[in-house]
Design a protein around this motif. Structure first.
Motif, PDB file in Angstrom:
ATOM      1  N   ALA A   1       0.831  -1.204   0.000  1.00 48.15           N
ATOM      2  CA  ALA A   1       0.000   0.000   0.000  1.00 48.15           C
ATOM      3  C   ALA A   1       0.866   1.254   0.000  1.00 48.15           C
ATOM      4  CB  ALA A   1      -0.926  -0.008   1.209  1.00 48.15           C
ATOM      5  N   GLN A   2       1.940   1.240   0.774  1.00 46.63           N
ATOM      6  CA  GLN A   2       2.839   2.394   0.806  1.00 46.63           C
ATOM      7  C   GLN A   2       3.421   2.668  -0.583  1.00 46.63           C
ATOM      8  OE1 GLN A   2       6.662   1.928   2.780  1.00 46.63           O
ATOM      9  NE2 GLN A   2       6.505   3.977   3.656  1.00 46.63           N
ATOM     10  N   LYS A   3       3.880   1.623  -1.248  1.00 52.31           N
ATOM     11  CA  LYS A   3       4.476   1.778  -2.576  1.00 52.31           C
ATOM     12  C   LYS A   3       3.461   2.353  -3.565  1.00 52.31           C
ATOM     13  CE  LYS A   3       6.775  -0.877  -6.235  1.00 52.31           C
ATOM     14  NZ  LYS A   3       7.268  -2.230  -6.638  1.00 52.31           N
ATOM     15  N   ARG A   4       2.237   1.837  -3.528  1.00 50.99           N
ATOM     16  CA  ARG A   4       1.240   2.271  -4.512  1.00 50.99           C
ATOM     17  C   ARG A   4       0.715   3.674  -4.227  1.00 50.99           C
ATOM     18  NH1 ARG A   4      -2.266  -3.301  -5.691  1.00 50.99           N
ATOM     19  NH2 ARG A   4      -0.491  -4.489  -6.516  1.00 50.99           N
ATOM     20  N   VAL A   5       0.549   4.022  -2.957  1.00 50.46           N
ATOM     21  CA  VAL A   5       0.112   5.385  -2.635  1.00 50.46           C
ATOM     22  C   VAL A   5       1.225   6.378  -2.978  1.00 50.46           C
ATOM     23  CG1 VAL A   5      -0.672   6.950  -0.834  1.00 50.46           C
ATOM     24  CG2 VAL A   5      -1.511   4.605  -0.879  1.00 50.46           C
ATOM     25  N   ASN A   6       2.473   6.004  -2.704  1.00 51.15           N
ATOM     26  CA  ASN A   6       3.598   6.862  -3.099  1.00 51.15           C
ATOM     27  C   ASN A   6       3.598   7.090  -4.607  1.00 51.15           C
ATOM     28  OD1 ASN A   6       4.953   7.632  -0.738  1.00 51.15           O
ATOM     29  ND2 ASN A   6       6.035   5.681  -0.589  1.00 51.15           N
ATOM     30  N   GLN A   7       3.347   6.034  -5.360  1.00 51.54           N
ATOM     31  CA  GLN A   7       3.306   6.154  -6.822  1.00 51.54           C
ATOM     32  C   GLN A   7       2.180   7.077  -7.261  1.00 51.54           C
ATOM     33  OE1 GLN A   7       3.007   2.010  -7.879  1.00 51.54           O
ATOM     34  NE2 GLN A   7       5.227   1.745  -8.078  1.00 51.54           N
TER      35      GLN A   7
ATOM     36  N   GLU B   1       3.323  10.626  -6.656  1.00 49.62           N
ATOM     37  CA  GLU B   1       4.339  11.011  -7.642  1.00 49.62           C
ATOM     38  C   GLU B   1       3.730  11.248  -9.015  1.00 49.62           C
ATOM     39  OE1 GLU B   1       7.216   7.898  -7.437  1.00 49.62           O
ATOM     40  OE2 GLU B   1       7.866   8.431  -5.401  1.00 49.62           O
ATOM     41  N   ALA B   2       2.701  10.480  -9.349  1.00 51.70           N
ATOM     42  CA  ALA B   2       2.034  10.624 -10.644  1.00 51.70           C
ATOM     43  C   ALA B   2       0.957  11.713 -10.622  1.00 51.70           C
ATOM     44  CB  ALA B   2       1.415   9.288 -11.057  1.00 51.70           C
ATOM     45  N   ARG B   3       0.843  12.386  -9.478  1.00 52.73           N
ATOM     46  CA  ARG B   3      -0.148  13.462  -9.289  1.00 52.73           C
ATOM     47  C   ARG B   3      -1.575  12.973  -9.513  1.00 52.73           C
ATOM     48  NH1 ARG B   3       3.276  18.411 -12.187  1.00 52.73           N
ATOM     49  NH2 ARG B   3       5.170  18.096 -10.941  1.00 52.73           N
ATOM     50  N   LYS B   4      -1.825  11.759  -9.027  1.00 53.21           N
ATOM     51  CA  LYS B   4      -3.173  11.197  -9.108  1.00 53.21           C
ATOM     52  C   LYS B   4      -3.931  11.337  -7.792  1.00 53.21           C
ATOM     53  CE  LYS B   4      -2.068   7.874 -12.767  1.00 53.21           C
ATOM     54  NZ  LYS B   4      -1.990   6.442 -13.145  1.00 53.21           N
ATOM     55  N   VAL B   5      -3.334  12.034  -6.837  1.00 56.15           N
ATOM     56  CA  VAL B   5      -3.991  12.330  -5.567  1.00 56.15           C
ATOM     57  C   VAL B   5      -4.455  13.772  -5.615  1.00 56.15           C
ATOM     58  CG1 VAL B   5      -3.763  12.426  -3.063  1.00 56.15           C
ATOM     59  CG2 VAL B   5      -2.533  10.660  -4.356  1.00 56.15           C
TER      60      VAL B   5
ATOM     61  N   LEU C   1      -1.057  21.375  -7.391  1.00 56.26           N
ATOM     62  CA  LEU C   1      -0.803  20.333  -8.383  1.00 56.26           C
ATOM     63  C   LEU C   1       0.560  19.692  -8.173  1.00 56.26           C
ATOM     64  CD1 LEU C   1      -3.099  22.154  -9.684  1.00 56.26           C
ATOM     65  CD2 LEU C   1      -2.342  21.144 -11.836  1.00 56.26           C
ATOM     66  N   THR C   2       1.394  20.340  -7.357  1.00 54.55           N
ATOM     67  CA  THR C   2       2.683  19.795  -6.957  1.00 54.55           C
ATOM     68  C   THR C   2       2.727  19.820  -5.432  1.00 54.55           C
ATOM     69  OG1 THR C   2       3.585  22.009  -7.280  1.00 54.55           O
ATOM     70  CG2 THR C   2       3.959  20.424  -9.046  1.00 54.55           C
ATOM     71  N   GLY C   3       3.776  19.258  -4.859  1.00 54.90           N
ATOM     72  CA  GLY C   3       3.837  19.153  -3.403  1.00 54.90           C
ATOM     73  C   GLY C   3       5.137  19.666  -2.830  1.00 54.90           C
ATOM     74  N   ARG C   4       5.546  20.858  -3.234  1.00 54.29           N
ATOM     75  CA  ARG C   4       6.806  21.421  -2.728  1.00 54.29           C
ATOM     76  C   ARG C   4       6.656  21.890  -1.287  1.00 54.29           C
ATOM     77  NH1 ARG C   4       9.189  18.820  -6.608  1.00 54.29           N
ATOM     78  NH2 ARG C   4       8.666  19.607  -8.691  1.00 54.29           N
ATOM     79  N   SER C   5       7.769  21.914  -0.582  1.00 52.81           N
ATOM     80  CA  SER C   5       7.777  22.395   0.797  1.00 52.81           C
ATOM     81  C   SER C   5       7.315  23.842   0.854  1.00 52.81           C
ATOM     82  CB  SER C   5       9.188  22.267   1.374  1.00 52.81           C
ATOM     83  OG  SER C   5       9.240  22.706   2.706  1.00 52.81           O
ATOM     84  N   HIS C   6       6.375  24.131   1.753  1.00 57.53           N
ATOM     85  CA  HIS C   6       5.840  25.480   1.966  1.00 57.53           C
ATOM     86  C   HIS C   6       5.208  26.061   0.698  1.00 57.53           C
ATOM     87  CE1 HIS C   6       8.485  26.541   5.737  1.00 57.53           C
ATOM     88  NE2 HIS C   6       7.868  25.376   5.847  1.00 57.53           N
ATOM     89  N   GLN C   7       4.812  25.204  -0.251  1.00 58.66           N
ATOM     90  CA  GLN C   7       4.321  25.699  -1.542  1.00 58.66           C
ATOM     91  C   GLN C   7       3.150  26.666  -1.404  1.00 58.66           C
ATOM     92  OE1 GLN C   7       3.692  22.805  -4.711  1.00 58.66           O
ATOM     93  NE2 GLN C   7       1.780  23.796  -5.299  1.00 58.66           N
TER      94      GLN C   7
ATOM     95  N   LEU D   1      -8.186  20.100   3.748  1.00 57.92           N
ATOM     96  CA  LEU D   1      -9.628  19.875   3.835  1.00 57.92           C
ATOM     97  C   LEU D   1     -10.063  18.530   3.257  1.00 57.92           C
ATOM     98  CD1 LEU D   1     -12.347  21.384   4.553  1.00 57.92           C
ATOM     99  CD2 LEU D   1     -12.377  22.122   2.154  1.00 57.92           C
ATOM    100  N   GLU D   2      -9.453  18.152   2.141  1.00 59.95           N
ATOM    101  CA  GLU D   2      -9.942  16.971   1.426  1.00 59.95           C
ATOM    102  C   GLU D   2      -8.815  16.281   0.674  1.00 59.95           C
ATOM    103  OE1 GLU D   2     -13.938  17.205  -0.459  1.00 59.95           O
ATOM    104  OE2 GLU D   2     -12.871  16.667  -2.295  1.00 59.95           O
ATOM    105  N   LEU D   3      -8.920  14.949   0.610  1.00 62.18           N
ATOM    106  CA  LEU D   3      -7.950  14.131  -0.121  1.00 62.18           C
ATOM    107  C   LEU D   3      -8.731  13.107  -0.917  1.00 62.18           C
ATOM    108  CD1 LEU D   3      -4.677  13.800   0.071  1.00 62.18           C
ATOM    109  CD2 LEU D   3      -5.243  11.710   1.280  1.00 62.18           C
ATOM    110  N   ARG D   4      -8.440  13.026  -2.217  1.00 70.89           N
ATOM    111  CA  ARG D   4      -9.121  12.049  -3.084  1.00 70.89           C
ATOM    112  C   ARG D   4      -8.076  11.192  -3.780  1.00 70.89           C
ATOM    113  NH1 ARG D   4     -13.356  15.901  -6.446  1.00 70.89           N
ATOM    114  NH2 ARG D   4     -14.241  17.008  -4.653  1.00 70.89           N
ATOM    115  N   LEU D   5      -8.307   9.887  -3.764  1.00 66.64           N
ATOM    116  CA  LEU D   5      -7.407   8.973  -4.459  1.00 66.64           C
ATOM    117  C   LEU D   5      -8.102   7.644  -4.659  1.00 66.64           C
ATOM    118  CD1 LEU D   5      -4.682   7.496  -2.056  1.00 66.64           C
ATOM    119  CD2 LEU D   5      -6.846   8.432  -1.286  1.00 66.64           C
ATOM    120  N   ASN D   6      -7.499   6.801  -5.489  1.00 65.18           N
ATOM    121  CA  ASN D   6      -7.995   5.443  -5.637  1.00 65.18           C
ATOM    122  C   ASN D   6      -7.347   4.571  -4.573  1.00 65.18           C
ATOM    123  OD1 ASN D   6      -9.549   6.129  -7.874  1.00 65.18           O
ATOM    124  ND2 ASN D   6      -7.903   5.643  -9.316  1.00 65.18           N
TER     125      ASN D   6
END
Length: 218
Positions: free
Chosen positions: A80-86, A89-93, A157-163, A197-202
């Motif tokens: 699960a960790q590997k797939r959620v990380n992927q 990284e693929a910006r599917k979250v 759309l990206t996850g940079r520190s303090h973005q 507020l919200e997180l969406r993913l498969n």
């Protein structure tokens, strides 16, 4: 500068669990609590170590800043960790944040597309840099505004520190209560006014679409 040098005094109490199954754990992180341990024994208390007591197999996937509250997902298995990380990284979250900004942000919708990098002499602050910064993009939508404050939803759309913090600062509307980028507002606002507020993913195993949401405490 504001609360930058104050003693780490994380909130007490239990961590609200939003979802739990055999593969993932989703919680509502309180503001003021580190996601992972910092350097030194005085920064050992964090969300990850607290969760390990109840969920021994918990695995980190992403982080929220200490002063940010809201939805945070963890894995409970290596797969699960590997797939959620992927997925991250693929910006599917898909992530939605709620923030309160200084002043009236206009127009009602927009995008910040500015590259970011650490401001080395002033770590952990980040800065915009077109030469060495990493690509960073944030969409926004105003929910409510007056002449002193704007309530806005942010879609990174990206996850940079303090973005989100630096992108809003770049617009001239820093997030209120920010000890790094708006220290003058900390006397009036007891915390950083930023909430995941919200997180969406498969789902990493079943593939089913899932949405997790935690109401903003401000």
């Amino acid at each position: 500068m504001g609360r930058m040098n104050t003693i780490y005094d994380p909130p007490r109490g239990s961590i609200p669990v939003l979802h739990e199954d055999t593969d993932i754990l989703v919680v509502d992180k309180p503001a003021g609590l580190l996601s992972v341990p910092g350097k030194g024994d005085h920064l050992a208390d964090c969300l990850l170590t607290r969760l390990e007591k109840a969920f021994p197999t918990v695995r980190l996937v992403h982080r929220l800043d200490r002063d940010t509250s809201g939805v945070m997902i963890f894995a409970l298995t290596e797969t699960a960790q590997k797939r959620v990380n992927q997925a991250f990284e693929a910006r599917k979250v898909r992530k939605i944040y709620l923030a309160r900004l200084a002043g009236r942000l206009e127009p009602a919708r927009g995008t910040v597309d500015l590259p970011l990098i650490v401001d080395w002499p002033n770590r952990p602050l980040q800065k915009v840099c077109f030469d060495t910064g990493k690509p960073a993009r944030t969409d926004w939508r105003v929910k409510r505004a007056d002449d002193t404050e704007t309530r806005v939803e942010l879609y990174p759309l990206t996850g940079r520190s303090h973005q989100l913090r630096v992108h809003m600062l770049s617009l001239g509307h820093p997030i209120l209560g920010d000890p790094f980028y708006a220290p003058e507002s900390c006397a009036e606002y007891p915390r950083l006014m930023l909430h995941a507020l919200e997180l969406r993913l498969n789902h990493p195993i079943s593939g089913h679409g899932m949405t997790f949401r935690a109401p903003a405490p401000f």
